[in-house]
Design a protein around this motif. Structure first.
Motif, PDB file in Angstrom:
ATOM      1  N   ASP A 170       1.077  -1.487   0.280  1.00  7.35           N
ATOM      2  CA  ASP A 170      -0.038  -0.220  -0.475  1.00  7.35           C
ATOM      3  C   ASP A 170       0.944   1.083   0.188  1.00  7.35           C
ATOM      4  O   ASP A 170       1.308   1.682   0.735  1.00  7.35           O
ATOM      5  CB  ASP A 170      -1.351  -0.021   1.703  1.00  7.35           C
ATOM      6  N   THR A 171       0.755   1.996  -1.267  1.00  8.51           N
ATOM      7  CA  THR A 171       1.976   3.028  -1.031  1.00  8.51           C
ATOM      8  C   THR A 171       0.822   3.407  -1.451  1.00  8.51           C
ATOM      9  O   THR A 171      -0.179   4.032  -2.158  1.00  8.51           O
ATOM     10  CB  THR A 171       2.727   3.058  -2.365  1.00  8.51           C
ATOM     11  N   LEU A 172       1.366   5.245  -2.056  1.00 10.21           N
ATOM     12  CA  LEU A 172       0.599   6.255  -2.505  1.00 10.21           C
ATOM     13  C   LEU A 172      -0.171   6.188  -4.108  1.00 10.21           C
ATOM     14  O   LEU A 172      -0.718   6.878  -4.360  1.00 10.21           O
ATOM     15  CB  LEU A 172       1.904   7.919  -2.277  1.00 10.21           C
ATOM     16  N   SER A 173       0.739   5.773  -4.834  1.00  7.89           N
ATOM     17  CA  SER A 173       0.899   4.838  -6.307  1.00  7.89           C
ATOM     18  C   SER A 173      -0.257   3.987  -6.210  1.00  7.89           C
ATOM     19  O   SER A 173      -0.866   3.490  -7.441  1.00  7.89           O
ATOM     20  CB  SER A 173       1.549   5.435  -6.814  1.00  7.89           C
ATOM     21  N   SER A 174       0.455   2.945  -5.699  1.00  5.01           N
ATOM     22  CA  SER A 174      -0.688   1.815  -5.755  1.00  5.01           C
ATOM     23  C   SER A 174      -1.109   0.994  -4.304  1.00  5.01           C
ATOM     24  O   SER A 174      -0.286   1.307  -3.259  1.00  5.01           O
ATOM     25  CB  SER A 174       0.049   1.315  -7.144  1.00  5.01           C
ATOM     26  N   ARG A 175      -1.979   0.191  -5.089  1.00  5.27           N
ATOM     27  CA  ARG A 175      -2.293  -0.687  -3.723  1.00  5.27           C
ATOM     28  C   ARG A 175      -2.784  -1.714  -4.282  1.00  5.27           C
ATOM     29  O   ARG A 175      -3.809  -2.358  -4.374  1.00  5.27           O
ATOM     30  CB  ARG A 175      -3.258  -0.210  -3.041  1.00  5.27           C
ATOM     31  N   TYR A 176      -1.665  -3.130  -3.370  1.00  5.27           N
ATOM     32  CA  TYR A 176      -2.391  -4.024  -4.756  1.00  5.27           C
ATOM     33  C   TYR A 176      -1.593  -5.986  -3.619  1.00  5.27           C
ATOM     34  O   TYR A 176      -1.166  -5.767  -2.415  1.00  5.27           O
ATOM     35  CB  TYR A 176      -1.913  -4.762  -5.751  1.00  5.27           C
ATOM     36  N   TYR A 177      -2.526  -6.809  -3.464  1.00  5.99           N
ATOM     37  CA  TYR A 177      -2.302  -7.742  -2.915  1.00  5.99           C
ATOM     38  C   TYR A 177      -1.323  -9.043  -3.927  1.00  5.99           C
ATOM     39  O   TYR A 177      -1.402  -9.184  -4.602  1.00  5.99           O
ATOM     40  CB  TYR A 177      -3.428  -8.127  -2.982  1.00  5.99           C
ATOM     41  N   THR A 178      -0.204  -9.883  -2.999  1.00  9.65           N
ATOM     42  CA  THR A 178       0.655 -10.560  -3.664  1.00  9.65           C
ATOM     43  C   THR A 178       0.150 -11.960  -2.307  1.00  9.65           C
ATOM     44  O   THR A 178       0.129 -12.176  -1.129  1.00  9.65           O
ATOM     45  CB  THR A 178       1.994  -9.916  -3.630  1.00  9.65           C
ATOM     46  N   GLN A 179       0.109 -12.863  -3.376  1.00  5.71           N
ATOM     47  CA  GLN A 179      -0.312 -14.422  -3.319  1.00  5.71           C
ATOM     48  C   GLN A 179       1.496 -15.169  -3.757  1.00  5.71           C
ATOM     49  O   GLN A 179       1.651 -15.045  -4.866  1.00  5.71           O
ATOM     50  CB  GLN A 179      -1.069 -14.900  -3.444  1.00  5.71           C
ATOM     51  N   THR A 180       1.964 -15.784  -3.103  1.00  5.24           N
ATOM     52  CA  THR A 180       3.719 -16.202  -2.737  1.00  5.24           C
ATOM     53  C   THR A 180       3.405 -17.835  -3.102  1.00  5.24           C
ATOM     54  O   THR A 180       3.280 -17.783  -1.868  1.00  5.24           O
ATOM     55  CB  THR A 180       4.695 -16.152  -1.932  1.00  5.24           C
ATOM     56  N   ILE A 181       3.877 -18.350  -4.417  1.00  9.22           N
ATOM     57  CA  ILE A 181       3.453 -19.338  -4.343  1.00  9.22           C
ATOM     58  C   ILE A 181       4.757 -20.197  -5.065  1.00  9.22           C
ATOM     59  O   ILE A 181       5.970 -19.625  -5.776  1.00  9.22           O
ATOM     60  CB  ILE A 181       2.096 -20.043  -5.298  1.00  9.22           C
ATOM     61  N   LYS A 182       5.427 -21.106  -3.752  1.00  8.08           N
ATOM     62  CA  LYS A 182       6.395 -21.715  -3.882  1.00  8.08           C
ATOM     63  C   LYS A 182       6.455 -23.013  -4.997  1.00  8.08           C
ATOM     64  O   LYS A 182       6.116 -23.568  -4.990  1.00  8.08           O
ATOM     65  CB  LYS A 182       7.895 -22.035  -3.117  1.00  8.08           C
ATOM     66  N   LEU A 183       7.719 -22.899  -6.288  1.00  3.53           N
ATOM     67  CA  LEU A 183       7.495 -24.050  -7.071  1.00  3.53           C
ATOM     68  C   LEU A 183       8.583 -25.084  -6.880  1.00  3.53           C
ATOM     69  O   LEU A 183       9.500 -24.987  -5.684  1.00  3.53           O
ATOM     70  CB  LEU A 183       7.066 -23.284  -8.284  1.00  3.53           C
ATOM     71  N   PRO A 184       8.332 -26.302  -7.328  1.00  6.43           N
ATOM     72  CA  PRO A 184      10.168 -27.252  -7.081  1.00  6.43           C
ATOM     73  C   PRO A 184      10.959 -26.628  -7.739  1.00  6.43           C
ATOM     74  O   PRO A 184      10.930 -25.855  -9.184  1.00  6.43           O
ATOM     75  CB  PRO A 184       8.908 -28.085  -8.501  1.00  6.43           C
ATOM     76  N   THR A 185      11.998 -26.541  -6.972  1.00  4.25           N
ATOM     77  CA  THR A 185      13.465 -25.725  -7.684  1.00  4.25           C
ATOM     78  C   THR A 185      13.978 -26.652  -8.783  1.00  4.25           C
ATOM     79  O   THR A 185      14.789 -26.395  -9.891  1.00  4.25           O
ATOM     80  CB  THR A 185      14.108 -26.189  -6.165  1.00  4.25           C
ATOM     81  N   ASN A 186      13.975 -27.871  -8.750  1.00  5.53           N
ATOM     82  CA  ASN A 186      13.777 -28.893 -10.138  1.00  5.53           C
ATOM     83  C   ASN A 186      13.437 -28.045 -11.172  1.00  5.53           C
ATOM     84  O   ASN A 186      13.810 -28.374 -11.878  1.00  5.53           O
ATOM     85  CB  ASN A 186      13.191 -30.171  -9.455  1.00  5.53           C
ATOM     86  N   LEU A 187      12.408 -27.704 -11.183  1.00  3.61           N
ATOM     87  CA  LEU A 187      11.813 -27.638 -12.540  1.00  3.61           C
ATOM     88  C   LEU A 187      12.392 -26.021 -12.874  1.00  3.61           C
ATOM     89  O   LEU A 187      12.865 -25.849 -14.444  1.00  3.61           O
ATOM     90  CB  LEU A 187      10.028 -26.468 -12.346  1.00  3.61           C
ATOM     91  N   GLY A 188      12.582 -25.123 -11.919  1.00  4.42           N
ATOM     92  CA  GLY A 188      14.114 -23.989 -12.159  1.00  4.42           C
ATOM     93  C   GLY A 188      15.471 -24.664 -12.609  1.00  4.42           C
ATOM     94  O   GLY A 188      15.595 -24.140 -13.724  1.00  4.42           O
ATOM     95  N   LYS A 189      15.968 -25.592 -11.842  1.00  4.46           N
ATOM     96  CA  LYS A 189      16.910 -26.066 -12.612  1.00  4.46           C
ATOM     97  C   LYS A 189      16.722 -26.782 -14.439  1.00  4.46           C
ATOM     98  O   LYS A 189      17.553 -26.360 -14.871  1.00  4.46           O
ATOM     99  CB  LYS A 189      17.033 -27.338 -11.247  1.00  4.46           C
ATOM    100  N   PHE A 190      15.646 -27.614 -14.204  1.00  3.99           N
ATOM    101  CA  PHE A 190      15.165 -27.828 -16.101  1.00  3.99           C
ATOM    102  C   PHE A 190      15.563 -26.602 -16.582  1.00  3.99           C
ATOM    103  O   PHE A 190      15.517 -26.161 -17.653  1.00  3.99           O
ATOM    104  CB  PHE A 190      13.916 -28.296 -15.938  1.00  3.99           C
ATOM    105  N   MET A 191      14.528 -25.407 -15.881  1.00  4.15           N
ATOM    106  CA  MET A 191      14.386 -24.098 -17.600  1.00  4.15           C
ATOM    107  C   MET A 191      15.842 -23.521 -17.089  1.00  4.15           C
ATOM    108  O   MET A 191      16.061 -23.229 -18.990  1.00  4.15           O
ATOM    109  CB  MET A 191      13.851 -23.449 -16.412  1.00  4.15           C
TER     110      MET A 191
END
Length: 460
Positions: A170-191
């Motif tokens: 929540d700032t003067l210019s914007s207000r938003y929500y964030t959901q953080t989802i951890k994905l498998p590290t192995n998928l990152g390694k594959f990428m």
């Protein structure tokens, strides 16, 4: 002649609310031989509700959740999305290890209970979404065509729209929500392995989608009462790398990341599903409905044949209003009222959006909801009536069965829309309204429930 047409315009304005018994007005001010008769007439307009099982929605907003409304029944929304890769993307040198992969889901608004317990599931796609297929952007797209439903999901996340798990910025210019989802590290390694295999796999978005990550499917698997309006999806790959230390040697380890966002340049497709309850509402004959997203439209049959009987008169104005019944739903999270309605010829109800058209005030019109009168009023659709008359004449001249072959020639549909304006208040964009909104309108097919269209004529 200038006097004649000026008087016609003036008379049309003065007699706007008159009936067909109205005599000529102001005859004494018009030269002999230029007498003008003006009058009004009321015609019946029959309306009915029609199902909108899907709508064209080429949008950067993703919708996720489930909500059961007392009147309209259950509605669910899920989506498939691709991620963009900047042209000629390169990882920095001396990457040491892929340490994680995170999906950030950001939204500025939602519908329903902010604390309701929900759960989302995320799967990877195993087929590329066909970009050239218009059906991809309709809200009855089938995600089953692009992922393996028997495969293990890459993540599941319990969440609430405004709970402690939703980080609020929540700032003067914007207000938003964030959901953080951890994905498998192995998928990152594959990428990252795909990058080391061939840097051209990251040459552009097309290469990235085809060779690295085809996309994801996100759906709600638990909970009822909340729909997220997701503005941004960001896939973040975390990794460590070596940088030069003060000794000018490549021996300092730092943690950093690379982002891949779902943007307008790649595909994001929503699927909306409504319960069978909508069919029951469509069958009601004592009213009509408009319900978004992808729910119910109101169809109106215009009395063009009756109006054509006055073909020797000049049609100056045609006004049609749709009155909204007051809300009967006492739910804490009642749907909003659509603020803008598009009236478009039924035969153009799909092509209008596919071709990214704006209203032309001939075959399509925009009006806004007036809260004081509780109405949507289309103040002058005379050009539409004239256009339909001329189209029918031309059609029948070439084919006596033209009307039978074109049953929708005199029908229009009311569609809730979002409207974009420029600084001069001119319309520059019209798109399907995808928010949770509805209205019950007077009308229906029951005898005596016809709406009234007011016509103003002048005759020389």
């Amino acid at each position: 002649m200038k006097i004649k047409y000026l008087c016609a315009l003036l008379l049309a304005a003065l007699t706007y609310s008159c009936d067909d018994t109205t005599p000529g007005i102001g005859d004494t001010t018009i030269p002999d031989g230029d007498h003008i008769q003006a009058g009004g007439k009321i015609y019946d307009v029959t309306t009915r509700s029609i199902l909108a099982d899907s709508v064209y929605a080429r949008t950067s907003t993703a919708y996720l959740g489930r909500y059961t409304d007392p009147q309209f029944g259950e509605f669910t929304s899920d989506f498939i999305a691709q991620f963009n890769c900047t042209d000629d993307f390169e990882f920095p040198e001396a990457v040491q290890e892929i340490t994680g992969l995170t999906l950030f889901v950001q939204y500025t608004k939602f519908f329903g209970d902010s604390l309701n317990s929900m759960r989302m599931r995320i799967d990877t796609l195993d087929k590329v979404i066909p970009e050239g297929d218009l059906n991809t952007f309709y809200t009855n797209v089938n995600p089953d065509n692009y992922y393996n439903e028997n495969a293990k999901p890459i993540a599941e996340k319990a969440y609430s729209a405004g709970g402690t798990d939703a980080h609020l910025t929540d700032t003067l210019s914007s207000r938003y929500y964030t959901q953080t989802i951890k994905l498998p590290t192995n998928l990152g390694k594959f990428m990252y392995e795909k990058y080391k295999e061939d840097k051209n796999n990251y040459k552009n978005a097309d290469a990235f989608i085809k060779n690295v990550l085809k996309g994801i499917y996100v759906r709600c698997t638990h909970g009822d009462g909340t729909i997220l309006y997701i503005d941004n999806l960001d896939l973040r790959m975390h990794f460590s790398r070596l940088i030069k230390s003060s000794s000018n040697k490549l021996d300092s380890l730092v943690n950093t990341f690379a982002d891949f966002a779902a943007t307008k340049e790649v595909i994001q497709a929503n699927r909306f599903q409504n319960s069978e309850r909508l069919k029951e509402l469509v069958d009601k004959d004592n009213c009509t409905y408009i319900k978004t997203p992808a729910g119910i439209y109101t169809e109106a049959t215009l009395p063009v044949d009756e109006i054509e009987a006055h073909q020797n008169d000049t049609l100056n104005a045609a006004t049609l209003s749709f009155t909204r019944f007051n809300e009967k739903n006492n739910s804490s999270f009642a749907m909003g009222i659509p603020q803008y309605l598009l009236m478009v010829r039924k035969k153009e109800m799909y092509s209008f959006f596919e071709e990214n058209k704006i209203t032309d005030n001939i075959s399509s019109f925009i009006t806004s909801f007036t809260s004081n009168s509780n109405k949507y009023t289309f103040s002058n659709i005379a050009q539409l009536i004239t256009h339909c008359i001329e189209e029918k004449k031309k059609g029948e001249a070439g084919d006596p069965d033209w009307v039978k072959k074109n049953p929708d020639w005199n029908k229009v549909v009311l569609i809730p829309v979002k409207v974009d304006f420029d600084t001069n208040n001119s319309i520059i964009g019209v798109s399907n309204n995808l928010d949770m909104e509805s209205a019950e309108l007077k009308g229906g097919t029951k005898a005596g429930n016809e709406l009234k269209m007011q016509i103003i004529y002048t005759k020389f």
